[in-house]
Design an enzyme around this catalytic site. Structure first.
Site, short mmCIF file in Angstrom:
data_model
loop_
_atom_site.label_atom_id
_atom_site.label_comp_id
_atom_site.label_asym_id
_atom_site.label_seq_id
_atom_site.Cartn_x
_atom_site.Cartn_y
_atom_site.Cartn_z
N ASP A 8 0.77 -1.33 -0.02
CA ASP A 8 -0.19 -0.05 0.05
C ASP A 8 1.05 1.25 0.10
OD1 ASP A 8 -2.72 1.09 0.33
OD2 ASP A 8 -1.89 2.03 2.02
N ASP A 53 -6.20 18.35 2.48
CA ASP A 53 -6.84 17.28 2.21
C ASP A 53 -6.20 15.92 2.19
OD1 ASP A 53 -9.13 19.05 1.86
OD2 ASP A 53 -9.04 18.78 -0.33
N HIS A 153 -5.64 6.43 7.31
CA HIS A 153 -4.99 5.61 6.36
C HIS A 153 -3.56 5.65 6.64
CE1 HIS A 153 -8.80 4.80 3.85
NE2 HIS A 153 -9.09 5.87 4.36
#
Length: 235
Positions: A8, A53, A153
């Protein structure tokens, strides 16, 4: 046994051709769908600002990443390529990760990782669960994989979750059940067919003396009166 790499990434945005960069890579090695414990994990200085963001998603600030190695540094680019070797790479929405990895490799003048080596768990999930939500979070909830460690995340925790999801997509508990059933069937067949094993190539040495065997034979003859069961086994 098949070696695969579950991976990832975290980035500054969505499009590498617009100047967005990698900020984190995590890779976990699995062999025959089981984690080996080997992993590669690194934070990367993107050499640019961190959009608010993006920071809200993964929590990695420009201040935190300042001073971290750049992707071009051998401890990132070369170490990454050495770790993955020639193994397939498994990622969720692999098109995204592949675009960033190959962009960074290309900038460094290194060989990119071609598309056939990538396995996209999002595509696997859509094929298995058409029309359903197939984000990593949704799949973890569907397969009852705990999300308790995940506040934001992060590449490493997401790679761990993805490894568990990939196992389920490839058969998961059903696969384990198949292996158990096969073992039980093999054991049942062996019991029903004792001759399958044949004679021992090296007979076991007797653990009783001649005198002990004579006493045992006399006991069966004089006390039990019926030696049918014992003589069947040569006792």
């Amino acid at each position: 046994m098949a070696r695969e790499i579950v991976m990832d990434t975290e980035t500054t945005g969505f499009e590498p051709h617009l100047g967005h960069r990698l900020v984190e890579i995590a890779c976990l090695e699995i062999d025959d769908f089981l984690p080996t414990g080997r992993h590669f994990h690194v934070y990367i200085d993107p050499e640019r600002d961190m959009p608010p963001d993006a920071e809200r998603v993964h929590g990695l600030s420009s201040a935190f990443l300042k001073g971290k190695p750049k992707f071009a540094h051998p401890e990132v680019s070369h170490a990454f390529l050495e770790f993955v070797g020639d193994a397939p790479l498994i990622a969720h929405n692999a098109t995204f990760d592949r675009a960033f990895i190959n962009h960074e490799l290309g900038v460094c003048g290194l060989t990119i990782i071609e598309e056939p080596r990538w396995i996209d768990t999002l595509a696997l999930a859509r094929k298995r669960f058409p029309g359903m939500a197939n984000s990593l979070d949704a799949l973890c909830k569907r397969f009852k994989i705990s999300l308790s460690e995940r506040e934001k995340h992060g590449a490493l925790i997401d790679a761990r979750l993805l490894a568990a999801v990939y196992l389920e997509l490839k058969g998961g508990r059903e696969r384990s059940l198949e292996l158990t059933t096969q073992a039980m069937d093999t054991a049942a067949y062996a019991v029903a067919n004792p001759s399958t094993y044949g004679a021992r190539p090296r007979p076991l040495a007797a653990r009783s003396t001649e005198a002990e065997r004579e006493i045992h034979a006399a006991f069966i003859r004089d006390v039990l009166k019926n030696d049918e069961l014992w003589t069947r086994f040569g006792l």
